[in-house]
Design a protein around this motif. Structure first.
Motif, PDB file in Angstrom:
ATOM      1  N   ALA A 173       0.813  -1.213   0.000  1.00  0.00           N
ATOM      2  CA  ALA A 173       0.000   0.000   0.000  1.00  0.00           C
ATOM      3  C   ALA A 173       0.848   1.265   0.000  1.00  0.00           C
ATOM      4  O   ALA A 173       0.341   2.354  -0.280  1.00  0.00           O
ATOM      5  N   ALA A 174       2.150   1.121   0.311  1.00  0.00           N
ATOM      6  CA  ALA A 174       3.072   2.262   0.262  1.00  0.00           C
ATOM      7  C   ALA A 174       3.771   2.376  -1.088  1.00  0.00           C
ATOM      8  O   ALA A 174       4.606   3.263  -1.277  1.00  0.00           O
ATOM      9  N   GLY A 175       3.446   1.480  -2.025  1.00  0.00           N
ATOM     10  CA  GLY A 175       4.027   1.572  -3.357  1.00  0.00           C
ATOM     11  C   GLY A 175       5.031   0.502  -3.698  1.00  0.00           C
ATOM     12  O   GLY A 175       5.532   0.452  -4.826  1.00  0.00           O
ATOM     13  N   GLY A 176       5.354  -0.377  -2.740  1.00  0.00           N
ATOM     14  CA  GLY A 176       6.292  -1.452  -2.999  1.00  0.00           C
ATOM     15  C   GLY A 176       5.573  -2.748  -3.320  1.00  0.00           C
ATOM     16  O   GLY A 176       4.399  -2.752  -3.732  1.00  0.00           O
ATOM     17  N   CYS A 177       6.250  -3.854  -3.122  1.00  0.00           N
ATOM     18  CA  CYS A 177       5.630  -5.156  -3.363  1.00  0.00           C
ATOM     19  C   CYS A 177       6.373  -6.219  -2.572  1.00  0.00           C
ATOM     20  O   CYS A 177       7.524  -6.044  -2.182  1.00  0.00           O
ATOM     21  N   VAL A 178       5.670  -7.311  -2.320  1.00  0.00           N
ATOM     22  CA  VAL A 178       6.278  -8.511  -1.724  1.00  0.00           C
ATOM     23  C   VAL A 178       6.017  -9.645  -2.707  1.00  0.00           C
ATOM     24  O   VAL A 178       4.866  -9.918  -3.044  1.00  0.00           O
ATOM     25  N   VAL A 179       7.086 -10.266  -3.189  1.00  0.00           N
ATOM     26  CA  VAL A 179       6.962 -11.242  -4.269  1.00  0.00           C
ATOM     27  C   VAL A 179       7.544 -12.589  -3.860  1.00  0.00           C
ATOM     28  O   VAL A 179       8.429 -12.678  -3.007  1.00  0.00           O
ATOM     29  N   VAL A 180       7.039 -13.622  -4.519  1.00  0.00           N
ATOM     30  CA  VAL A 180       7.523 -14.990  -4.353  1.00  0.00           C
ATOM     31  C   VAL A 180       8.232 -15.384  -5.644  1.00  0.00           C
ATOM     32  O   VAL A 180       8.261 -14.614  -6.609  1.00  0.00           O
ATOM     33  N   PRO A 181       8.845 -16.581  -5.725  1.00  0.00           N
ATOM     34  CA  PRO A 181       9.463 -17.002  -6.983  1.00  0.00           C
ATOM     35  C   PRO A 181       8.471 -16.904  -8.149  1.00  0.00           C
ATOM     36  O   PRO A 181       7.322 -17.300  -8.039  1.00  0.00           O
ATOM     37  N   GLY A 182       8.926 -16.332  -9.250  1.00  0.00           N
ATOM     38  CA  GLY A 182       8.050 -16.094 -10.391  1.00  0.00           C
ATOM     39  C   GLY A 182       7.462 -14.706 -10.412  1.00  0.00           C
ATOM     40  O   GLY A 182       6.860 -14.289 -11.402  1.00  0.00           O
ATOM     41  N   GLY A 183       7.594 -13.959  -9.306  1.00  0.00           N
ATOM     42  CA  GLY A 183       7.174 -12.565  -9.277  1.00  0.00           C
ATOM     43  C   GLY A 183       5.774 -12.303  -8.785  1.00  0.00           C
ATOM     44  O   GLY A 183       5.357 -11.149  -8.700  1.00  0.00           O
ATOM     45  N   GLY A 184       5.003 -13.341  -8.440  1.00  0.00           N
ATOM     46  CA  GLY A 184       3.652 -13.138  -7.940  1.00  0.00           C
ATOM     47  C   GLY A 184       3.632 -12.799  -6.467  1.00  0.00           C
ATOM     48  O   GLY A 184       4.668 -12.811  -5.792  1.00  0.00           O
ATOM     49  N   PRO A 185       2.445 -12.514  -5.922  1.00  0.00           N
ATOM     50  CA  PRO A 185       2.319 -12.179  -4.502  1.00  0.00           C
ATOM     51  C   PRO A 185       2.205 -13.438  -3.642  1.00  0.00           C
ATOM     52  O   PRO A 185       1.932 -14.529  -4.146  1.00  0.00           O
ATOM     53  N   ILE A 186       2.401 -13.277  -2.340  1.00  0.00           N
ATOM     54  CA  ILE A 186       2.101 -14.354  -1.394  1.00  0.00           C
ATOM     55  C   ILE A 186       0.590 -14.540  -1.352  1.00  0.00           C
ATOM     56  O   ILE A 186      -0.165 -13.570  -1.272  1.00  0.00           O
ATOM     57  N   ARG A 187       0.140 -15.772  -1.394  1.00  0.00           N
ATOM     58  CA  ARG A 187      -1.277 -16.105  -1.267  1.00  0.00           C
ATOM     59  C   ARG A 187      -1.490 -16.687   0.124  1.00  0.00           C
ATOM     60  O   ARG A 187      -0.871 -17.695   0.489  1.00  0.00           O
ATOM     61  N   TYR A 188      -2.354 -16.070   0.905  1.00  0.00           N
ATOM     62  CA  TYR A 188      -2.540 -16.462   2.299  1.00  0.00           C
ATOM     63  C   TYR A 188      -3.729 -17.415   2.459  1.00  0.00           C
ATOM     64  O   TYR A 188      -4.703 -17.353   1.729  1.00  0.00           O
ATOM     65  N   GLY A 189      -3.588 -18.322   3.429  1.00  0.00           N
ATOM     66  CA  GLY A 189      -4.623 -19.306   3.674  1.00  0.00           C
ATOM     67  C   GLY A 189      -4.635 -20.426   2.660  1.00  0.00           C
ATOM     68  O   GLY A 189      -5.614 -21.154   2.548  1.00  0.00           O
ATOM     69  N   GLN A 190      -3.518 -20.604   1.943  1.00  0.00           N
ATOM     70  CA  GLN A 190      -3.470 -21.571   0.852  1.00  0.00           C
ATOM     71  C   GLN A 190      -2.607 -22.792   1.140  1.00  0.00           C
ATOM     72  O   GLN A 190      -2.555 -23.712   0.336  1.00  0.00           O
ATOM     73  N   HIS A 191      -1.917 -22.796   2.265  1.00  0.00           N
ATOM     74  CA  HIS A 191      -0.871 -23.791   2.472  1.00  0.00           C
ATOM     75  C   HIS A 191      -1.199 -24.816   3.546  1.00  0.00           C
ATOM     76  O   HIS A 191      -0.302 -25.443   4.116  1.00  0.00           O
ATOM     77  N   GLY A 192      -2.481 -25.012   3.836  1.00  0.00           N
ATOM     78  CA  GLY A 192      -2.832 -26.024   4.807  1.00  0.00           C
ATOM     79  C   GLY A 192      -2.642 -25.532   6.223  1.00  0.00           C
ATOM     80  O   GLY A 192      -2.350 -24.364   6.482  1.00  0.00           O
ATOM     81  N   PRO A 193      -2.776 -26.432   7.186  1.00  0.00           N
ATOM     82  CA  PRO A 193      -2.805 -26.012   8.587  1.00  0.00           C
ATOM     83  C   PRO A 193      -1.475 -25.525   9.138  1.00  0.00           C
ATOM     84  O   PRO A 193      -1.443 -24.920  10.208  1.00  0.00           O
ATOM     85  N   ASP A 194      -0.347 -25.772   8.427  1.00  0.00           N
ATOM     86  CA  ASP A 194       0.922 -25.314   9.002  1.00  0.00           C
ATOM     87  C   ASP A 194       1.191 -23.836   8.732  1.00  0.00           C
ATOM     88  O   ASP A 194       2.052 -23.229   9.367  1.00  0.00           O
ATOM     89  N   HIS A 195       0.478 -23.214   7.768  1.00  0.00           N
ATOM     90  CA  HIS A 195       0.570 -21.773   7.516  1.00  0.00           C
ATOM     91  C   HIS A 195       1.980 -21.317   7.160  1.00  0.00           C
ATOM     92  O   HIS A 195       2.327 -20.161   7.363  1.00  0.00           O
ATOM     93  N   ARG A 196       2.804 -22.187   6.618  1.00  0.00           N
ATOM     94  CA  ARG A 196       4.196 -21.823   6.331  1.00  0.00           C
ATOM     95  C   ARG A 196       4.318 -21.154   4.966  1.00  0.00           C
ATOM     96  O   ARG A 196       3.746 -21.602   3.987  1.00  0.00           O
ATOM     97  N   ASN A 197       5.090 -20.054   4.910  1.00  0.00           N
ATOM     98  CA  ASN A 197       5.386 -19.382   3.655  1.00  0.00           C
ATOM     99  C   ASN A 197       6.525 -20.065   2.917  1.00  0.00           C
ATOM    100  O   ASN A 197       7.326 -20.790   3.506  1.00  0.00           O
ATOM    101  N   GLY A 198       6.631 -19.748   1.635  1.00  0.00           N
ATOM    102  CA  GLY A 198       7.824 -20.060   0.868  1.00  0.00           C
ATOM    103  C   GLY A 198       8.767 -18.869   0.847  1.00  0.00           C
ATOM    104  O   GLY A 198       8.556 -17.871   1.545  1.00  0.00           O
TER     105      GLY A 198
END
Length: 287
Positions: free
Chosen positions: A232-257
């Motif tokens: 929201a300040a004009g930057g970005c947070v990206v994962v491999p491939g350049g997309g955003p982090i998707r939350y609530g998608q990784h099962g019960p362990d909630h671990r990011n890549g």
């Protein structure tokens, strides 16, 4: 407020301001325990949990239930025993990010609260009680001082373009890995500063630093608030491939890549984040 389609921009701003108030109130609990006796123990994953974590989380969860009834909450301490998959609309809460640094007496710990809708944060607050700073964002990011346990008047903040003289990179004081070092080595980094907790996202949003790369393990509640504050300040947070982090998608362990927080989105194509998900112990899963 029940779905992404019903959250207008003004409503997101109101939610963010409410989250800032809650985060600052939780921060007052943390301040009482900081550099004072604070009972703590190790959780099954090897990470520390303290009385400060538990008391702050109780306040946050109760406050969210009162202001936003019916919206699910995924909070760090409760998530150890609750494997319920989050709904499409839910809060992610880290009541004390940087517990090890907090227990060691350092001031750069944080309170992170984000509202996630459709797998992305849409409103968030990140408070740094030890530094007296708080950021919040609906459609735009503002920063205020913490005054008597509440957010002071906010001012808009923005990320900065990548400086021609070189980047200021932020690293974790207690966590490092070869993959992160390799990513940064490929960029024109002038200076690396060691900073604890999700405070790194706030500093990038405020234009005080340029990049934070993390290839080791983190959890969704570690990053969701900071992710939105930076975006929201004009930057970005990206994962491999350049997309955003998707939350609530990784099962019960909630671990990011692996991910990188960037003040200047033009840096994204120059990153080479590893594509494999972190496999280290969850005891290291803190920004």
């Amino acid at each position: 407020m029940t779905s992404a389609t019903t959250i207008s921009e003004p409503e997101r701003e109101r939610i963010a301001a409410a989250l800032a108030e809650i985060a600052c109130a939780a921060g007052e609990i943390l301040r009482r325990y900081h550099r004072a006796p604070c009972p703590h123990a190790l959780k099954p994953d090897g990470s520390p949990s303290s009385a400060a974590d538990t008391e702050a989380e109780d306040l946050i969860v109760e406050a969210l239930a009162g202001r936003f009834p019916g919206i699910a909450v995924v909070a760090e301490e409760r998530a150890q025993t609750d494997a319920t998959r989050p709904a499409d609309l839910f809060f992610l809460v880290d009541p004390l990010d940087g517990t090890r640094d907090f227990l060691a007496g350092t001031p750069d710990y944080s309170v992170n609260i984000a509202l996630v809708s459709g797998a992305r944060p849409v409103a968030a607050a990140l408070a740094a009680p030890g530094l007296g700073r708080v950021w919040w964002a609906g459609a735009a990011t503002v920063e205020g001082a913490v005054v008597a346990g509440r957010p002071g008047a906010g001012r808009p903040v923005h990320t900065r373009p990548a400086p021609e003289a070189g980047l200021v990179a932020l690293g974790s004081r207690r966590h490092g890995d070869p993959e992160t070092a390799a990513c940064l080595a490929a960029l024109p980094v002038l200076e690396t500063r060691q900073v604890g907790s999700a405070l790194k996202f706030g500093l990038i949003a405020a234009g005080e630093a340029d990049i934070y790369v993390r290839c080791g393990p983190t959890m969704e509640w570690d990053t969701a608030a900071g992710d939105h504050i930076v975006a929201a300040a004009g930057g970005c947070v990206v994962v491999p491939g350049g997309g955003p982090i998707r939350y609530g998608q990784h099962g019960p362990d909630h671990r990011n890549g692996p991910f990188a927080a960037l003040g200047d989105p033009a840096l994204a194509p120059r990153l080479a984040l590893p594509t494999s998900r972190p496999t280290g112990p969850l005891s290291a899963a803190h920004p």
